[in-house]
Motif scaffolding. Structure first.
Motif, mmCIF file in Angstrom:
data_model
loop_
_atom_site.group_PDB
_atom_site.id
_atom_site.type_symbol
_atom_site.label_atom_id
_atom_site.label_comp_id
_atom_site.label_asym_id
_atom_site.label_seq_id
_atom_site.Cartn_x
_atom_site.Cartn_y
_atom_site.Cartn_z
ATOM 1 N N LEU A 94 8.913 -4.535 4.039
ATOM 2 C CA LEU A 94 8.968 -3.296 4.818
ATOM 3 C C LEU A 94 8.277 -2.135 4.102
ATOM 4 C CD1 LEU A 94 9.960 -1.680 7.250
ATOM 5 C CD2 LEU A 94 12.164 -1.402 6.080
ATOM 6 N N GLY A 95 8.488 -2.026 2.792
ATOM 7 C CA GLY A 95 7.888 -0.927 2.042
ATOM 8 C C GLY A 95 6.372 -0.942 2.088
ATOM 9 N N VAL A 96 5.785 -2.105 1.926
ATOM 10 C CA VAL A 96 4.322 -2.242 1.958
ATOM 11 C C VAL A 96 3.787 -1.886 3.345
ATOM 12 C CG1 VAL A 96 2.412 -3.882 1.797
ATOM 13 C CG2 VAL A 96 4.263 -3.952 0.113
ATOM 14 N N LEU A 97 4.452 -2.399 4.366
ATOM 15 C CA LEU A 97 3.999 -2.136 5.740
ATOM 16 C C LEU A 97 4.046 -0.647 6.062
ATOM 17 C CD1 LEU A 97 5.823 -5.032 7.628
ATOM 18 C CD2 LEU A 97 3.356 -4.843 7.232
ATOM 19 N N LEU A 98 5.144 0.000 5.688
ATOM 20 C CA LEU A 98 5.314 1.410 6.016
ATOM 21 C C LEU A 98 4.339 2.287 5.242
ATOM 22 C CD1 LEU A 98 7.082 2.958 7.959
ATOM 23 C CD2 LEU A 98 8.749 3.288 6.118
ATOM 24 N N SER A 99 4.118 1.979 3.971
ATOM 25 C CA SER A 99 3.154 2.740 3.170
ATOM 26 C C SER A 99 1.752 2.622 3.756
ATOM 27 C CB SER A 99 3.148 2.240 1.717
ATOM 28 O OG SER A 99 4.368 2.513 1.084
ATOM 29 N N ARG A 100 1.442 1.430 4.238
ATOM 30 C CA ARG A 100 0.121 1.193 4.822
ATOM 31 C C ARG A 100 -0.045 1.976 6.121
ATOM 32 N NH1 ARG A 100 -0.306 -4.764 5.733
ATOM 33 N NH2 ARG A 100 -0.318 -4.772 3.447
ATOM 34 N N GLN A 101 1.020 2.035 6.925
ATOM 35 C CA GLN A 101 0.941 2.726 8.212
ATOM 36 C C GLN A 101 0.926 4.243 8.088
ATOM 37 O OE1 GLN A 101 4.367 0.612 9.881
ATOM 38 N NE2 GLN A 101 3.064 -0.187 11.498
ATOM 39 N N LEU A 102 1.598 4.768 7.080
ATOM 40 C CA LEU A 102 1.713 6.217 6.951
ATOM 41 C C LEU A 102 0.822 6.821 5.870
ATOM 42 C CD1 LEU A 102 5.588 6.645 7.299
ATOM 43 C CD2 LEU A 102 3.841 7.251 8.982
#
Length: 259
Positions: A94-102
């Motif tokens: 989740l952390g990687v995905l969210l950092s990538r999106q934001l």
């Protein structure tokens, strides 16, 4: 950067708040339904949308946000949700995905650990180096802060306080063990015990508290009737408090030993 964004990811709702670093106040709040279980990518997208909406409503850009923190149920390690049953996740980054999106640093923590850390930094734990937070809900959870840092153990399970055994050979817990604190002090256990005692005492005031419908019993039922002086309710409440006291005393002793 004056702001950060905190997200409470639950099985029912995703609640997000924009926090002012100076005042420690939530200046904007938004929420959407989680609609779990769903893939991590979809929920991450929803969190990102909430973050952008918060910024837009506050009249700022994402570049004004230092970081995004997500409190999630389940076991978390290195920004990855190892397992979260009510979300239907296993090993989700989740952390990687969210950092990538934001495009902002994103940090993920178990919800009870996050709550304990919040109390340590900005709440009742200010001025202390270590504390333990106990959460009583559907289950019994907890968070541990030692020397200013969340302590989750090498596998992320350190703060599963609810599965501390307080009675050898006692009630069966949802984890499969016998005698866990959760089997005695969760809201689920409290409701179950309230109903059991009500059936033994048909004249108990607990029946009137729930309108004569045992299916309307909740965690407050016995406590309300106890204040009315009801004997059966006192059996439920006193037993609940005694068991909780055993768990809390065990936690306190171990925390002092750690210190």
């Amino acid at each position: 950067m004056k702001y950060c964004i905190g997200v409470d990811l639950g099985g029912t709702n995703i609640a997000a708040g924009l926090v002012d670093f100076d005042t420690h106040e939530i200046v904007r709040k938004l929420s959407v339904k989680t609609n779990a279980p769903r893939p991590c990518e979809e929920i991450s997208t929803d969190i990102a949308k909430l973050a952008r909406r918060l910024c837009k409503e506050q009249g700022i850009s994402l570049s004004d946000v230092a970081w995004v923190g997500v409190a999630t149920p389940g076991i978390v390690k290195n920004e990855t949700v190892l397992t979260a049953t009510n979300l239907g996740w296993t090993n989700e980054p989740l952390g990687v995905l969210l950092s990538r999106q934001l495009g902002r640093p994103s940090y993920i923590a178990n919800d009870a650990n996050a709550a304990a850390y919040a109390e340590a930094m900005w709440g009742v734990g200010q001025g202390t180096s270590s504390l333990v937070e106990l959460t009583l809900g559907t289950g019994v959870g907890g968070g541990i802060v030692i020397n200013g840092n969340i302590w989750d153990g090498f596998n992320g399970f350190a703060a599963e306080i609810g599965h501390m055994v307080i009675k050898a050979g006692g009630r069966e817990c949802s984890c499969g063990k016998l005698g866990c604190l959760e089997a005695y002090c969760s809201a689920t256990a409290l409701v179950k015990e309230t109903k059991r005692i009500m059936k033994l005492y048909p004249d108990s005031a607990m029946w009137s508290v729930c309108g004569g419908d045992i299916d309307r019993v909740n965690g407050k039922t016995a406590f309300v009737a106890r204040k009315q002086g009801d004997y059966a309710a006192r059996l439920v409440v006193d037993s609940f408090i005694d068991n909780l006291a055993v768990g809390v005393s065990n936690i306190s002793w171990h925390l002092c030993a750690t210190e």
